[in-house]
Structure formats: structure tokens, C-alpha cells
Design an enzyme around this catalytic site. Structure first.
Site, PDB file in Angstrom:
ATOM      1  N   ILE A  94      15.364  42.471  21.065  1.00 32.23           N
ATOM      2  CA  ILE A  94      14.408  41.481  20.594  1.00 32.23           C
ATOM      3  C   ILE A  94      13.968  41.126  22.645  1.00 32.23           C
ATOM      4  O   ILE A  94      12.989  40.673  23.737  1.00 32.23           O
ATOM      5  CB  ILE A  94      14.824  40.282  20.264  1.00 32.23           C
ATOM      6  CG1 ILE A  94      13.530  39.580  19.542  1.00 32.23           C
ATOM      7  CG2 ILE A  94      15.542  39.751  20.378  1.00 32.23           C
ATOM      8  CD1 ILE A  94      13.565  38.140  18.853  1.00 32.23           C
TER       9      ILE A  94
ATOM     10  N   SER B  36      21.358  53.425  22.095  1.00 32.95           N
ATOM     11  CA  SER B  36      22.004  53.243  23.284  1.00 32.95           C
ATOM     12  C   SER B  36      23.106  53.926  24.399  1.00 32.95           C
ATOM     13  O   SER B  36      23.099  55.217  23.551  1.00 32.95           O
ATOM     14  CB  SER B  36      22.400  51.575  23.567  1.00 32.95           C
ATOM     15  OG  SER B  36      24.075  51.578  22.864  1.00 32.95           O
TER      16      SER B  36
ATOM     17  N   CYS C 282      41.269  46.668  47.008  1.00 29.13           N
ATOM     18  CA  CYS C 282      41.947  44.699  47.056  1.00 29.13           C
ATOM     19  C   CYS C 282      42.743  43.889  45.681  1.00 29.13           C
ATOM     20  O   CYS C 282      43.716  43.905  47.160  1.00 29.13           O
ATOM     21  CB  CYS C 282      39.985  44.693  46.178  1.00 29.13           C
ATOM     22  SG  CYS C 282      39.543  43.133  46.581  1.00 29.13           S
TER      23      CYS C 282
ATOM     24  N   HIS D  68      36.186  47.471  49.526  1.00 28.00           N
ATOM     25  CA  HIS D  68      36.294  48.566  48.067  1.00 28.00           C
ATOM     26  C   HIS D  68      35.535  49.530  48.011  1.00 28.00           C
ATOM     27  O   HIS D  68      34.215  50.033  48.140  1.00 28.00           O
ATOM     28  CB  HIS D  68      34.723  48.274  46.595  1.00 28.00           C
ATOM     29  CG  HIS D  68      35.891  46.955  46.222  1.00 28.00           C
ATOM     30  ND1 HIS D  68      36.563  47.001  45.355  1.00 28.00           N
ATOM     31  CD2 HIS D  68      35.682  45.531  46.411  1.00 28.00           C
ATOM     32  CE1 HIS D  68      37.005  46.006  44.400  1.00 28.00           C
ATOM     33  NE2 HIS D  68      36.715  45.088  45.464  1.00 28.00           N
TER      34      HIS D  68
ATOM     35  N   GLU E 245      35.240  52.705  47.493  1.00 30.58           N
ATOM     36  CA  GLU E 245      34.622  53.385  46.384  1.00 30.58           C
ATOM     37  C   GLU E 245      32.903  52.910  46.918  1.00 30.58           C
ATOM     38  O   GLU E 245      32.493  54.300  45.573  1.00 30.58           O
ATOM     39  CB  GLU E 245      35.265  53.071  45.264  1.00 30.58           C
ATOM     40  CG  GLU E 245      35.240  52.277  44.557  1.00 30.58           C
ATOM     41  CD  GLU E 245      35.965  50.901  44.327  1.00 30.58           C
ATOM     42  OE1 GLU E 245      36.384  50.900  45.727  1.00 30.58           O
ATOM     43  OE2 GLU E 245      36.055  49.319  44.179  1.00 30.58           O
TER      44      GLU E 245
ATOM     45  N   GLU F 294      45.703  33.003  43.402  1.00 31.28           N
ATOM     46  CA  GLU F 294      45.119  33.123  42.149  1.00 31.28           C
ATOM     47  C   GLU F 294      45.779  32.925  41.181  1.00 31.28           C
ATOM     48  O   GLU F 294      45.535  32.309  40.440  1.00 31.28           O
ATOM     49  CB  GLU F 294      44.382  34.360  42.357  1.00 31.28           C
ATOM     50  CG  GLU F 294      43.702  34.971  41.228  1.00 31.28           C
ATOM     51  CD  GLU F 294      43.079  36.061  41.285  1.00 31.28           C
ATOM     52  OE1 GLU F 294      43.545  36.745  42.425  1.00 31.28           O
ATOM     53  OE2 GLU F 294      42.096  36.772  40.570  1.00 31.28           O
TER      54      GLU F 294
HETATM   55  N1  GLN Z   1      41.102  38.492  42.712  1.00 29.18           N
HETATM   56  C1  GLN Z   1      41.369  38.661  43.452  1.00 29.18           C
HETATM   57  C2  GLN Z   1      40.735  37.963  44.695  1.00 29.18           C
HETATM   58  O1  GLN Z   1      39.257  37.607  44.231  1.00 29.18           O
HETATM   59  C3  GLN Z   1      41.033  40.179  43.595  1.00 29.18           C
HETATM   60  C4  GLN Z   1      39.083  40.801  43.533  1.00 29.18           C
HETATM   61  C5  GLN Z   1      39.553  42.115  43.830  1.00 29.18           C
HETATM   62  O2  GLN Z   1      40.401  42.984  43.887  1.00 29.18           O
HETATM   63  N2  GLN Z   1      38.398  42.468  42.879  1.00 29.18           N
HETATM   64  O3  GLN Z   1      40.867  38.355  45.529  1.00 29.18           O
END
Ligand code: GLN
Length: 547
Positions: free
Chosen positions: A147, A13, A380, A519, A521, A404
Site C-alpha cells: 500500500i 521481499s 566507534c 566507521h 567499513e 551514554e
Molecule cells: N553509542 C556511541 C556514541 O553514540 C557509539 C556509536 C557507534 O558505535 N556508532 O557515541
């Protein structure tokens, strides 16, 4: 109707099937064709959304909000074609669809079997959008002989038989190990893996062989003879310094020509490779180097932040500098002063992440960047941590935190500047969530618009005040703290169109400090570096000249 190219792997792989598929897609585009790339993964998770980045690397999010395999990131970076939810499927999803249909009674009392029910479901997936492009490239994850992979191989066997002759081509990627002691390149593992394919009714048209060096004529002929392919369809894939050399390298080896020959397309349209020549030129002709510290949690496995690493490389290309990204485990800063670790870096990036571990360290990194005026990009979770840092150390909210990390805590014991979002607007619809919802696929996912403040740094960076970026998070910065934070200089320079959700924050008195809830990126490409990464690296370059 599209022509189909199936890409399978053998021997071991991690041979770079995704990259080979992406590079082939780019080469077909260079010849004027339209392409779409797809990944079929044999594992039983419904999607990679709930898999740990340590297990499976990054989760790549599409515009339409699917959590997919990181290979879709390669596909997008090489072709510029935005991936869709329907470009990634797993055995788990296939089985879950089949079982749902069975429960609904769609199969009218039939016994449900791998052939035809599971294989039909796979074939239906492969066919989605087949009229939209010239070539559909479908990569099968894993290695022949696994498999879980069998229903997928069987499905592509059936599929190729159902299509008119010449409509499907199979490309198989293998490894030629080099035995130092005897100075030989070994073809036997490849022969065995082709034999394995043939035993399930599949015969490769093209063999792509990973090897450390070139493949001598003798070995090439042997492979052709024993594996029943044409000698010019044995393509050498040597190790490369940069993945972005792959399209030109594969072209030199004749991959795109061999594929078009296999389809009987003659004469083949001439390729225009200017885009890739420019990309390679930017990688090799650089002026200096910048050091970027990535302060995160999943630092042991580079694939966990694949798109960030690539987007930084693209930012380097935009500025013709080499970007040296170094990964630092944020947990270290919870025990030690960050200064000695971060001194000498030209920029700091705090990426996304989940869970509390290491977050206090990220807050320390944000504080260091703010105070020492080092360019900072928070993505984020990296934005959320920058906001908590600002609240605690500038706005006098000493117990600021994110919901969180406060599971079960007394709500009066902390100030939730980052909270669990339960209802939001997507397009014209309201999305709602409950605390005890299933985890998979329930975050704020996919593309959302944001409006940028005129005259802000981000508006300048984007050259625009309306942007669209991809999201993947459950928590949000609370708008109720906006005024208080802005009074201390943390500007909320990007907001959701309804003005409720902070999308971007920036320190107004800092050379370059930006936190984004999305994001960026995921949308960066070597031939079109994302403006935030391009400007972040520019700021790092400027910083490197000051010190
Ligand atoms: N944990 C954070 C949230 O859910 C940031 C998530 C992340 O960085 N993608 O908001």
C-alpha cells in the site's frame, strides 16, 4: 541527460534488488558509462537513522552525513561511486517535505493530494543531478502491491511518460519457486506480479528471475509470452556463493546487453570486466582461513553489521585468505569468562552500537585482546570500550565509564572518559547540540578529517598522515585523559585537525590493537579493500601462523 532504469520487485521481499541494481551499475561502468544509484523507500520513517538494526539492518552513512538504507552500501561497494544524501529517500521524508511546503503556504491554497503533490515531490527527487551521469538507477523498496509503494509506482509511471521515448527502462525482479514434488519451476507468481504492475500502468522491459537453478527454455518462453517481454529479456538470477560473483553472473545471463537493447543502444560498447574477474579470483583462490570474533550486540541479524562483514571479506581478498567471521553476543561475557569463548580466534572485532546493554562484555573482550596480544579492531563504540578498559585496568580510574550509560547518575560517581559532545567544528562551521535535541539526524555524522601521528601504526597502515573517514556517534573520548592514558601506553595516534577530538587510539606494545572513532567499513570495496581491514586481516593471518 541521464537515461533512467527503475528497479522494482514482486512476489516476495528480500530477493536482492539492491544487489541486482548494484551489479547492473557495475556492468554499465564496465562498458564505459557513468552511473548513480538511488533508493526510494516506501516506509514512513523520515530516514532509517532512528530504526533499530534488528528491524532494518545497518544504517549506511554517506560522506555528506545522511543516514540511509543499507542498499546504498551495496551500490558503493559495487560501483565505487560515493553515495550522497540525495541518493536515498523515504515516503516519510517525501510527506514531511510536502507538509512543510503546505505549512509555508507554497501551494497557494490548493488541496494537497497524492497526485500531483506527493508524486511531484518524488519526481523532483528522481531528477536531482540528472545531467551528471549516463545512467541513473532508481530502486523502489518493498514489493509491488504494498500500500505504501503506490505513490512511488505512480510517480515513475508519470516520469517515464514525461521523458522522451526510450529514456526510461523498467526492470522487475521476481522469484520462480521450485516445487520439488513435481520437479517444476513455477512462473505463475511472476505472471501475477507483472499483472499487478500493469494494472497500475507499468510494463516491465526486463524480468530478472531469482531461481535455485537455470531457467529451462520452455519456462523462459512462457514468461516472455505471458509477461509481455522479449525472451532474451528474461534474465535468470541463480543463487551465488558470493555476492561479488553477481556482476559476472548477470553479464553471462545477458542482463547488461538486454538493458542496452531496451534503450536501443547499438552497437553496445564492449565491456571490460577485468576488475570483477580479479575480485572473483581472489575469492576462489585463497590460501588458508582466519577466524575473527565479532563481539557485538545485534548478533541475531547479520544485516545489522553488513558493511563490517563485507569489509572483512575485502580484507580477506587483499590477503588471499578466507575470513570466517563469527558473531558473539557480548552480554555472554558479563556472566562468563571470555577466555574459553575467544580462544582459537585469530582476531577480535568490537563494532559500533548504542545503549548500555552488553557494553561490560565488550570491555572484557578488549581486555582479553590487550592481555593476550590478539589483534583487535574497535570501531566507534568498540574504540570507546577499549579506552574505558585502559582507564580502568591500566590508568587506575576504576570507575571510568561513558556518559551514554550514566543517564541520571550522580556525576561524581563515575569518571566520564567518554562524554556527550555538544559542540564541534565541521569544515568552517561550528555545530552545536543540546541534551534534549530530537534524536533523528543529530549525531556527528558524515566525513571528517583526521591527522595521524607520524610513525604510528595507523600512519603505517594508511601510508598517509591525513585521512577522511565517516562518523556516526554522539559521544567522544575525552582529550583530558590523553596524557594519563598515553603514560600507560595507549597512544592517541589520530586526532581531529583542531586537536580536540581523539579519532584513533592504539596500544604501542601490542602487535595490532587499534580503536577508531569512525566507521572505516563504510568505505571498503572489494576492488579497493580498506587499509585498516586489509591490515587487520593480515595481522590475523600472521597470528594464525603463530598458534
Ligand atoms: N553509542 C556511541 C556514541 O553514540 C557509539 C556509536 C557507534 O558505535 N556508532 O557515541
Amino acid at each position: 541527460m541521464a537515461r533512467f532504469i527503475f528497479i522494482t520487485g514482486g512476489v516476495v521481499s528480500s530477493l536482492g534488488k539492491g544487489l541486482a541494481s548494484a551489479a547492473l551499475g557495475a556492468l554499465l561502468q564496465a562498458r564505459g558509462y557513468t552511473v548513480r544509484l538511488r533508493k526510494l523507500d516506501p516506509y514512513l520513517n523520515v530516514d532509517p537513522g532512528t530504526m533499530s538494526p534488528f528491524e532494518h539492518g545497518e544504517v549506511f552513512v554517506t560522506d555528506d552525513g545522511a543516514e540511509t538504507d543499507l542498499d546504498l552500501g551495496h551500490y558503493e561497494r559495487f560501483t565505487g561511486v560515493a553515495a550522497r544524501a540525495t541518493d536515498s529517500i523515504s515516503a516519510g521524508r517525501i510527506y514531511s517535505n510536502v507538509l512543510e511546503k503546505e505549512r509555508r503556504g507554497d501551494y497557494l491554497g490548493k488541496t494537497i493530494q497524492v497526485i500531483p503533490h506527493v508524486t511531484n515531490e518524488i519526481k523532483d527527487f528522481i531528477r536531482i543531478g540528472e545531467d551528471e551521469v549516463d545512467f541513473m538507477l532508481c530502486e523502489i523498496g518493498g514489493t509491488v502491491g504494498d500500500i505504501e509503494g503506490l505513490p512511488f509506482f505512480e510517480a515513475i509511471r508519470q516520469f517515464s511518460q514525461e521523458k522522451p521515448r526510450g529514456q526510461c527502462v523498467l526492470m522487475h525482479l521476481t522469484l520462480l519457486p521450485y516445487i520439488k514434488a513435481s520437479g517444476e519451476l513455477k512462473t505463475k507468481p511472476t505472471q501475477h506480479s507483472v499483472k499487478e504492475l500493469r494494472s497500475i500502468g507499468l510494463a516491465p522491459d526486463i524480468l530478472v528471475c531469482r531461481s535455485e537453478g537455470p531457467i529451462p527454455v520452455k519456462e523462459r518462453e512462457k514468461l516472455a509470452l505471458f509477461c509481455n517481454v522479449r525472451p532474451d529479456s528474461v534474465i535468470a538470477a541463480q543463487d551465488l556463493k558470493s555476492i561479488y560473483e553477481a556482476p559476472l553472473a548477470y553479464h553471462r545471463e545477458g542482463l547488461d546487453q538486454a538493458v542496452l537493447d531496451a534503450f536501443g543502444i547499438a552497437p553496445a560498447p564492449k565491456p571490460n570486466l577485468a576488475r570483477w574477474e580479479d575480485v572473483v579470483d581472489r575469492i576462489h583462490n585463497t590460501d588458508g582461513e582466519v577466524r575473527v570474533a565479532i563481539v557485538g550486540k545485534y548478533t541475531q541479524l547479520e544485516d545489522a553489521y553488513k558493511s563490517i562483514a563485507e569489509a572483512l571479506t575485502h580484507g580477506g581478498m587483499a590477503n588471499r585468505v578466507k575470513v570466517r567471521a563469527e558473531w558473539i553476543d557480548s552480554a555472554i561475557f558479563e556472566r562468563e569468562d571470555p577466555a574459553p569463548h575467544l580462544q582459537g580466534f585469530n582476531a577480535i572485532l568490537v563494532p559500533g552500537g548504542f545503549g548500555e546493554r552488553g557494553t561490560e562484555g565488550k570491555i572484557k573482550a578488549a581486555q582479553f585482546a590487550r592481555e593476550k596480544k590478539v589483534p583487535y579492531l574497535g570501531i566507534c563504540l568498540g574504540m570507546q570500550m577499549a579506552v574505558i578498559e585502559a582507564a580502568r585496568n591500566k590508568a587506575d580510574l576504576g570507575n571510568a565509564a561513558s556518559e551514554e550509560f550514566a543517564e541520571g547518575a550522580d556525576p561524581r560517581s563515575f569518571t566520564p572518559v567518554v562524554y556527550h559532545l555538544k559542540e564541534w567544528i565541521q569544515g568552517n562551521a561550528t555545530v552545536t547540540r543540546r541534551k534534549d535535541d530530537a534524536k533523528g539526524g543529530t549525531m556527528r555524522l558524515g566525513s571528517y578529517d583526521a591527522m595521524l601521528t607520524d610513525g604510528s601504526r595507523v600512519a603505517q597502515v594508511y601510508g598517509n598522515t591525513a585521512i577522511v573517514e565517516r562518523h556516526r556517534h554522539r559521544y567522544e573520548v575525552d582529550i583530558r585523559f590523553r596524557e594519563q592514558l598515553e603514560q600507560h601506553g595507549l597512544c592517541f595516534s589520530g586526532m581531529s585537525p583542531d586537536g580536540r577530538l581523539p579519532e584513533i587510539v592504539e596500544w604501542s606494545d601490542h602487535p595490532w590493537f587499534i580503536g577508531v572513532q569512525f566507521h572505516p567499513e563504510l568505505k571498503s570495496k572489494p576492488f579497493e579493500p580498506h587499509p585498516l581491514f586489509a591490515d587487520f586481516v593480515r595481522a590475523a593471518k600472521e597470528q594464525s601462523r603463530l598458534v
